[in-house]
Design a protein around this motif. Sequence first.
Motif, PDB file in Angstrom:
ATOM      1  N   ALA A   5       0.832  -1.265  -0.085  1.00  0.00           N
ATOM      2  CA  ALA A   5       0.104  -0.014  -0.087  1.00  0.00           C
ATOM      3  C   ALA A   5       0.860   1.196  -0.031  1.00  0.00           C
ATOM      4  O   ALA A   5       1.978   1.382   0.713  1.00  0.00           O
ATOM      5  CB  ALA A   5      -0.890   0.116   1.276  1.00  0.00           C
ATOM      6  N   PRO A   6       0.270   2.397  -0.804  1.00  0.00           N
ATOM      7  CA  PRO A   6       1.142   3.465  -0.754  1.00  0.00           C
ATOM      8  C   PRO A   6       1.270   4.277   0.641  1.00  0.00           C
ATOM      9  O   PRO A   6       0.360   3.840   1.493  1.00  0.00           O
ATOM     10  CB  PRO A   6       0.450   4.526  -1.554  1.00  0.00           C
ATOM     11  N   ALA A   7       2.300   4.900   0.769  1.00  0.00           N
ATOM     12  CA  ALA A   7       2.477   5.360   2.309  1.00  0.00           C
ATOM     13  C   ALA A   7       1.448   6.658   2.487  1.00  0.00           C
ATOM     14  O   ALA A   7       1.230   7.315   1.257  1.00  0.00           O
ATOM     15  CB  ALA A   7       3.979   6.286   2.374  1.00  0.00           C
ATOM     16  N   ILE A   8       1.002   6.829   3.730  1.00  0.00           N
ATOM     17  CA  ILE A   8       0.119   7.856   3.963  1.00  0.00           C
ATOM     18  C   ILE A   8       1.114   8.885   4.614  1.00  0.00           C
ATOM     19  O   ILE A   8       1.969   8.449   5.356  1.00  0.00           O
ATOM     20  CB  ILE A   8      -0.850   7.445   4.954  1.00  0.00           C
ATOM     21  N   ARG A   9       0.670   9.891   4.300  1.00  0.00           N
ATOM     22  CA  ARG A   9       1.580  11.299   4.662  1.00  0.00           C
ATOM     23  C   ARG A   9       2.293  10.918   6.063  1.00  0.00           C
ATOM     24  O   ARG A   9       1.222  10.968   7.114  1.00  0.00           O
ATOM     25  CB  ARG A   9       0.883  12.677   4.469  1.00  0.00           C
ATOM     26  N   GLY A  10       3.257  11.178   6.337  1.00  0.00           N
ATOM     27  CA  GLY A  10       3.864  11.193   7.740  1.00  0.00           C
ATOM     28  C   GLY A  10       3.902   9.679   8.450  1.00  0.00           C
ATOM     29  O   GLY A  10       4.423   9.755   9.393  1.00  0.00           O
ATOM     30  N   GLN A  11       3.508   8.843   7.543  1.00  0.00           N
ATOM     31  CA  GLN A  11       3.563   7.329   8.126  1.00  0.00           C
ATOM     32  C   GLN A  11       4.651   6.666   7.472  1.00  0.00           C
ATOM     33  O   GLN A  11       4.914   6.770   6.196  1.00  0.00           O
ATOM     34  CB  GLN A  11       2.149   6.652   7.591  1.00  0.00           C
ATOM     35  N   GLU A  12       5.335   5.906   8.365  1.00  0.00           N
ATOM     36  CA  GLU A  12       6.580   5.326   7.670  1.00  0.00           C
ATOM     37  C   GLU A  12       6.393   3.772   7.416  1.00  0.00           C
ATOM     38  O   GLU A  12       5.600   3.088   8.113  1.00  0.00           O
ATOM     39  CB  GLU A  12       7.841   5.167   8.647  1.00  0.00           C
ATOM     40  N   LEU A  13       6.696   3.133   6.275  1.00  0.00           N
ATOM     41  CA  LEU A  13       6.492   1.829   5.806  1.00  0.00           C
ATOM     42  C   LEU A  13       7.715   0.982   6.300  1.00  0.00           C
ATOM     43  O   LEU A  13       9.014   1.546   6.346  1.00  0.00           O
ATOM     44  CB  LEU A  13       6.191   1.839   4.550  1.00  0.00           C
ATOM     45  N   SER A  14       7.538  -0.257   6.493  1.00  0.00           N
ATOM     46  CA  SER A  14       8.557  -1.262   6.797  1.00  0.00           C
ATOM     47  C   SER A  14       9.400  -1.408   5.551  1.00  0.00           C
ATOM     48  O   SER A  14       9.050  -1.213   4.515  1.00  0.00           O
ATOM     49  CB  SER A  14       8.179  -2.412   7.173  1.00  0.00           C
ATOM     50  N   GLY A  15      10.719  -1.877   5.932  1.00  0.00           N
ATOM     51  CA  GLY A  15      11.577  -2.065   4.820  1.00  0.00           C
ATOM     52  C   GLY A  15      12.930  -1.409   5.048  1.00  0.00           C
ATOM     53  O   GLY A  15      13.208  -0.790   5.952  1.00  0.00           O
ATOM     54  N   HIS A  16      13.789  -1.626   3.869  1.00  0.00           N
ATOM     55  CA  HIS A  16      15.113  -0.875   4.157  1.00  0.00           C
ATOM     56  C   HIS A  16      15.553   0.029   3.156  1.00  0.00           C
ATOM     57  O   HIS A  16      14.904  -0.081   1.835  1.00  0.00           O
ATOM     58  CB  HIS A  16      15.993  -2.028   4.208  1.00  0.00           C
ATOM     59  N   ASN A  17      16.076   1.109   3.254  1.00  0.00           N
ATOM     60  CA  ASN A  17      16.691   2.038   2.292  1.00  0.00           C
ATOM     61  C   ASN A  17      18.080   1.798   2.547  1.00  0.00           C
ATOM     62  O   ASN A  17      18.741   1.901   3.633  1.00  0.00           O
ATOM     63  CB  ASN A  17      16.037   3.248   2.436  1.00  0.00           C
ATOM     64  N   ARG A  18      18.726   1.615   1.300  1.00  0.00           N
ATOM     65  CA  ARG A  18      20.429   1.708   1.237  1.00  0.00           C
ATOM     66  C   ARG A  18      21.067   2.388   0.125  1.00  0.00           C
ATOM     67  O   ARG A  18      20.243   2.337  -0.889  1.00  0.00           O
ATOM     68  CB  ARG A  18      20.723  -0.014   1.197  1.00  0.00           C
ATOM     69  N   ILE A  19      21.976   3.245   0.582  1.00  0.00           N
ATOM     70  CA  ILE A  19      22.834   4.041  -0.377  1.00  0.00           C
ATOM     71  C   ILE A  19      23.786   3.306  -0.698  1.00  0.00           C
ATOM     72  O   ILE A  19      24.840   2.905   0.346  1.00  0.00           O
ATOM     73  CB  ILE A  19      23.019   5.311   0.203  1.00  0.00           C
ATOM     74  N   SER A  20      24.251   3.104  -1.542  1.00  0.00           N
ATOM     75  CA  SER A  20      25.507   2.187  -2.193  1.00  0.00           C
ATOM     76  C   SER A  20      26.798   3.009  -2.068  1.00  0.00           C
ATOM     77  O   SER A  20      26.716   4.266  -1.952  1.00  0.00           O
ATOM     78  CB  SER A  20      25.479   1.792  -3.548  1.00  0.00           C
ATOM     79  N   THR A  21      27.999   2.335  -1.748  1.00  0.00           N
ATOM     80  CA  THR A  21      29.075   2.918  -1.356  1.00  0.00           C
ATOM     81  C   THR A  21      29.431   3.954  -2.602  1.00  0.00           C
ATOM     82  O   THR A  21      29.938   4.949  -2.576  1.00  0.00           O
ATOM     83  CB  THR A  21      30.093   1.971  -1.210  1.00  0.00           C
ATOM     84  N   GLN A  22      29.065   3.295  -3.835  1.00  0.00           N
ATOM     85  CA  GLN A  22      29.336   4.131  -4.861  1.00  0.00           C
ATOM     86  C   GLN A  22      28.659   5.383  -5.009  1.00  0.00           C
ATOM     87  O   GLN A  22      29.210   6.437  -5.620  1.00  0.00           O
ATOM     88  CB  GLN A  22      28.993   3.151  -6.330  1.00  0.00           C
ATOM     89  N   ALA A  23      27.235   5.470  -4.487  1.00  0.00           N
ATOM     90  CA  ALA A  23      26.547   6.701  -4.613  1.00  0.00           C
ATOM     91  C   ALA A  23      27.055   7.545  -3.468  1.00  0.00           C
ATOM     92  O   ALA A  23      27.117   8.805  -3.700  1.00  0.00           O
ATOM     93  CB  ALA A  23      25.203   6.116  -4.291  1.00  0.00           C
ATOM     94  N   LEU A  24      27.713   7.025  -2.509  1.00  0.00           N
ATOM     95  CA  LEU A  24      28.161   8.017  -1.518  1.00  0.00           C
ATOM     96  C   LEU A  24      29.447   8.649  -1.797  1.00  0.00           C
ATOM     97  O   LEU A  24      29.787   9.911  -1.812  1.00  0.00           O
ATOM     98  CB  LEU A  24      28.257   7.247  -0.217  1.00  0.00           C
ATOM     99  N   THR A  25      30.073   7.777  -2.375  1.00  0.00           N
ATOM    100  CA  THR A  25      31.393   8.210  -2.787  1.00  0.00           C
ATOM    101  C   THR A  25      31.072   9.422  -4.378  1.00  0.00           C
ATOM    102  O   THR A  25      32.037  10.515  -4.356  1.00  0.00           O
ATOM    103  CB  THR A  25      32.290   6.922  -3.579  1.00  0.00           C
TER     104      THR A  25
END
Length: 126
Positions: A5-25
Amino acid sequence: MSSTAPAIRGQELSGHNRISTQALTSLAKAAAAQFLDVDADDVRADWADDDGMLALSLVTPISIPPLNAVVMDPLRVEGSGGSIWDRSVRAKARILATVTELSGARLSRVDIRISGAKISEGGRVQ
């Protein structure tokens, strides 16, 4: 609510967000390039673990005004942002803030090693 289901404003959904080392670099190199007035391709960035936070090490040239222009007008150094030391100290704080703000990564520190000088013929150096 299902996990698709789409996120409702201000509500966090379960899961992970990862930023790759290449993107950080790439982000770190772009920030360093902006604040030291050099090409991002000329910046080398390395990461290390620092008690659960990230320590960023940069090796980069820095842009400077032509030396003959400084001899003729010593105030040109101030107009270009100050000494190499002062500019690199300011850049460390700005790079740390920028990378943290844009990525959400927790950086403990930024270390900069100036590897050379790029002569800037243009106006003011940042």
